[in-house]
Write a protein that holds these residues in place. Structure first.
Motif, PDB file in Angstrom:
ATOM      1  N   TYR A  83      -9.839   2.231  -5.122  1.00 20.08           N
ATOM      2  CA  TYR A  83      -9.670   3.210  -3.828  1.00 20.08           C
ATOM      3  C   TYR A  83      -8.360   4.119  -3.827  1.00 20.08           C
ATOM      4  O   TYR A  83      -7.837   4.366  -2.847  1.00 20.08           O
ATOM      5  CB  TYR A  83      -9.726   2.146  -2.577  1.00 20.08           C
ATOM      6  N   MET A  84      -7.996   4.179  -5.106  1.00 19.78           N
ATOM      7  CA  MET A  84      -6.753   5.269  -5.065  1.00 19.78           C
ATOM      8  C   MET A  84      -7.311   6.879  -4.945  1.00 19.78           C
ATOM      9  O   MET A  84      -8.036   7.140  -5.984  1.00 19.78           O
ATOM     10  CB  MET A  84      -6.040   5.442  -6.637  1.00 19.78           C
ATOM     11  N   ASP A  85      -7.109   7.557  -3.885  1.00 18.32           N
ATOM     12  CA  ASP A  85      -7.644   8.818  -3.594  1.00 18.32           C
ATOM     13  C   ASP A  85      -6.507   9.896  -3.567  1.00 18.32           C
ATOM     14  O   ASP A  85      -6.917  10.942  -3.113  1.00 18.32           O
ATOM     15  CB  ASP A  85      -8.431   8.622  -2.424  1.00 18.32           C
ATOM     16  N   LYS A  86      -5.171   9.547  -3.667  1.00 16.29           N
ATOM     17  CA  LYS A  86      -3.979  10.709  -3.568  1.00 16.29           C
ATOM     18  C   LYS A  86      -3.828  11.102  -5.031  1.00 16.29           C
ATOM     19  O   LYS A  86      -3.835  10.333  -6.101  1.00 16.29           O
ATOM     20  CB  LYS A  86      -3.123  10.178  -2.857  1.00 16.29           C
ATOM     21  N   ASP A  87      -2.939  12.183  -5.009  1.00 14.88           N
ATOM     22  CA  ASP A  87      -2.293  12.703  -6.217  1.00 14.88           C
ATOM     23  C   ASP A  87      -1.139  11.987  -6.501  1.00 14.88           C
ATOM     24  O   ASP A  87      -0.891  11.594  -7.758  1.00 14.88           O
ATOM     25  CB  ASP A  87      -1.918  14.200  -5.727  1.00 14.88           C
ATOM     26  N   GLU A  88      -0.542  11.443  -5.961  1.00 14.19           N
ATOM     27  CA  GLU A  88       0.743  10.563  -6.209  1.00 14.19           C
ATOM     28  C   GLU A  88       0.318   9.126  -5.830  1.00 14.19           C
ATOM     29  O   GLU A  88       0.016   8.708  -4.518  1.00 14.19           O
ATOM     30  CB  GLU A  88       1.829  10.954  -5.229  1.00 14.19           C
ATOM     31  N   LYS A  89       0.208   8.345  -6.826  1.00 19.64           N
ATOM     32  CA  LYS A  89      -0.585   7.079  -6.625  1.00 19.64           C
ATOM     33  C   LYS A  89       0.738   6.286  -6.896  1.00 19.64           C
ATOM     34  O   LYS A  89       1.426   6.181  -7.799  1.00 19.64           O
ATOM     35  CB  LYS A  89      -1.560   6.790  -7.791  1.00 19.64           C
ATOM     36  N   TRP A  90       0.968   4.919  -5.978  1.00 19.34           N
ATOM     37  CA  TRP A  90       1.773   4.043  -6.493  1.00 19.34           C
ATOM     38  C   TRP A  90       1.410   2.621  -5.853  1.00 19.34           C
ATOM     39  O   TRP A  90       0.408   2.323  -4.925  1.00 19.34           O
ATOM     40  CB  TRP A  90       2.965   4.167  -5.701  1.00 19.34           C
ATOM     41  N   ILE A  91       1.935   1.722  -6.638  1.00 17.06           N
ATOM     42  CA  ILE A  91       1.567   0.212  -6.163  1.00 17.06           C
ATOM     43  C   ILE A  91       2.921  -0.494  -6.212  1.00 17.06           C
ATOM     44  O   ILE A  91       3.862  -0.587  -7.136  1.00 17.06           O
ATOM     45  CB  ILE A  91       0.658  -0.652  -7.076  1.00 17.06           C
ATOM     46  N   ARG A  92       3.108  -1.222  -5.210  1.00 14.13           N
ATOM     47  CA  ARG A  92       4.488  -1.721  -5.048  1.00 14.13           C
ATOM     48  C   ARG A  92       4.417  -3.456  -4.848  1.00 14.13           C
ATOM     49  O   ARG A  92       3.691  -3.670  -4.056  1.00 14.13           O
ATOM     50  CB  ARG A  92       5.256  -1.314  -3.574  1.00 14.13           C
ATOM     51  N   MET A  93       5.343  -4.096  -5.615  1.00 13.02           N
ATOM     52  CA  MET A  93       5.253  -5.378  -5.560  1.00 13.02           C
ATOM     53  C   MET A  93       6.618  -5.906  -4.935  1.00 13.02           C
ATOM     54  O   MET A  93       7.606  -5.499  -5.452  1.00 13.02           O
ATOM     55  CB  MET A  93       5.117  -6.267  -6.945  1.00 13.02           C
ATOM     56  N   GLU A  94       6.260  -6.947  -3.989  1.00 15.72           N
ATOM     57  CA  GLU A  94       7.706  -7.255  -3.166  1.00 15.72           C
ATOM     58  C   GLU A  94       7.633  -8.665  -3.181  1.00 15.72           C
ATOM     59  O   GLU A  94       6.668  -9.488  -3.030  1.00 15.72           O
ATOM     60  CB  GLU A  94       7.711  -6.805  -1.889  1.00 15.72           C
TER      61      GLU A  94
END
Length: 490
Positions: free
Chosen positions: A389-400
């Protein structure tokens, strides 16, 4: 109060209460029959026969006084007749003898009886005796005196004793009847109260059993007692609740089974339909060029891979659902483990253009108990779900990583399309997709997050999601720290 104690007290009451009541009734009835034996300043009560006896004794005392001080007055018939009339009404009689000859005898006494009594009285001089005169029982006493002419005289006082005997019979009969009534009433009342306290809850349990027999498990069994029947009612209520819950779960499992079969049929039918269409196209000669053949073969391979992945997920989920998949828990340093996962993801072609960030908000290395292989599957399923469901030009995934009181919290956040709030509570359900049309163009069978939930809970943690439509999704889960004698290790 227990039933044993209640029965014991009722038995004691069946003895004590009749005795006390009988004593009170006897104390109340005795003066009515016998008069007050110990008057206390107030006017004492005297029954009729006691009053008659007192008056009779007064008359006897008067005759004795006359015989001692003026015996010749007893020679006057009018005095003797008047005294005899008074005695007759009081159940008494009088005989006056002078020198062995009867001067006066009450008319109620026959002459033959008089001579017989006088003979017996001489033999029993000085004491009272019983003599049957005129078919009546009398108590007799005599008094000797001397007339004015020095002749010997004797006066006999006859007192009818039958009234006292009859009164005594009535008294004892009344007391016996009173005792029987008191015992019957006391035992009846106590038996009713005790049996009611036992039978009433038994009827309630019987009614509840009939309700359960008819399949009605919604009505609770509340006896509100602390005795053995209360414990029985509590056990009965616990049985009803467990039975209700068991049936509810059974129905739920049945619904889930039907839904599972329906979902499996749907999700397997989709790739099979695609494969079948490709095969029919190739059979019909549509793939007349090498490019078309490669296109259809690649589509068959993709659909086959989807089926294989779906079957693997179904097999894995069924083992988790049946608790047949063992967990190998070990000590895991969470930050280092997540760093290795990120290094692995950066080699995945699907992650091209996706920024991966790891943050340790705990400030220290956190050690948790986890199954490395299953934790890897959880993280990959969450990442796969984010990539779809990534739909943006700048894609990111953050783990905390964050430290809690008893467990570490790991969060994965993306900037994808997000999830509607009404769909958010259901995303961990099997075969659930936020898209009602069940669009499978992005792949997956709707089991990824359901498997993640089962695996996290199998390791002693919890999982939840936060999302806002258009701003991405944050999925978090907890894993417990290492247990030790000194507390949690962090």
């Amino acid at each position: 109060m227990s039933i044993k104690t209640r029965l014991l007290l009722s038995y004691i009451a069946m003895i004590v209460v009749p005795v006390v009541c009988f004593g009170l009734v006897a104390a109340w009835l005795a003066p009515s029959f016998w008069g007050d034996q110990f008057p206390s300043g107030k006017e004492s009560r005297k029954p009729v026969f006691r009053e008659s006896l007192t008056k009779r004794e007064e008359l006897f005392a008067g005759i004795t006084f006359i015989a001692g001080y003026d015996a010749d007055r007893l020679l006057k018939p009018d005095i003797l007749n008047e005294t005899d009339e008074q005695l007759r009404s009081l159940g008494g009689a009088l005989i006056v003898v002078k020198n062995g000859s009867v001067l006066f005898a009450s008319p109620a006494i026959e002459s033959a009886d008089v001579s017989a009594y006088m003979k017996a009285a001489v033999e029993e001089r000085g004491r009272n005796g019983w003599q049957q005169l005129n078919k009546e029982g009398y108590s007799v006493e005599s008094h000797d005196f001397t007339f004015g002419d020095r002749s010997k005289g004797t006066v006999y006082f006859l007192s009818e004793s039958r009234s006292m005997f009859v009164t005594g019979m009535y008294f004892f009969a009344t007391m016996m009847l009173t005792l029987l009534v008191i015992v019957a009433l006391t035992n009846g009342v106590l038996t009713f109260l005790v049996s009611r306290s036992i039978i009433k809850p038994l009827y309630a349990l019987k009614k509840a059993a009939n309700e359960i027999k008819e399949g009605n498990l919604d009505r609770p069994v509340l006896l509100k007692r602390t005795d053995e029947l209360g414990e029985l009612g509590a056990a009965f209520e616990e049985m009803r609740v467990r039975l209700y819950e068991s049936i509810r779960l059974q129905l739920q499992y049945e619904d889930n089974r039907k839904e599972l079969i329906s979902s499996i049929s749907h999700d397997l039918k989709t790739p099979i339909t695609g494969i079948k269409a490709c095969v029919e196209a190739m059979q019909d000669g549509i793939t007349d060029t090498q490019a078309k053949r490669e296109k259809y073969v690649n589509m068959i391979a993709i659909k086959s891979e989807q089926m294989d992945r779906l079957i693997d997920e179904l097999f894995l989920f069924s083992r988790l659902d049946l608790n047949k998949l063992p967990f190998q828990l070990e000590l895991v340093e969470m930050t280092k483990y997540l760093a290795s996962i990120i290094d692995e993801l950066r080699l995945d072609p699907r992650m091209e253009g996706v920024e991966l960030v790891l943050s340790n908000h705990a400030g220290i290395e956190l050690q948790v108990m986890a199954d490395r292989e299953k934790l890897h599957r959880v993280l990959m399923n969450i990442v796969d779900n984010s990539l779809k469901y990534m739909d943006k030009d700048e894609k990111w995934i953050r783990m905390e990583v964050q430290a809690g009181e008893r467990a570490a919290t790991i969060s994965l956040e993306d900037n994808g399309t997000g999830i509607n709030q009404e769909a958010l509570p259901n995303i961990f359900d099997r075969f659930y997709r936020a898209d009602p049309s069940r669009n499978t163009t992005m792949g997956g069978g709707g089991l990824g997050l359901a498997i993640a939930k089962q695996m996290i809970e199998g390791q002693g943690g919890t999982i939840w999601a936060q999302s806002e439509r258009g701003h991405g999704t944050r999925i978090s889960f907890t894993l417990p720290y290492q247990e030790s004698s000194g507390g949690d290790s962090r």
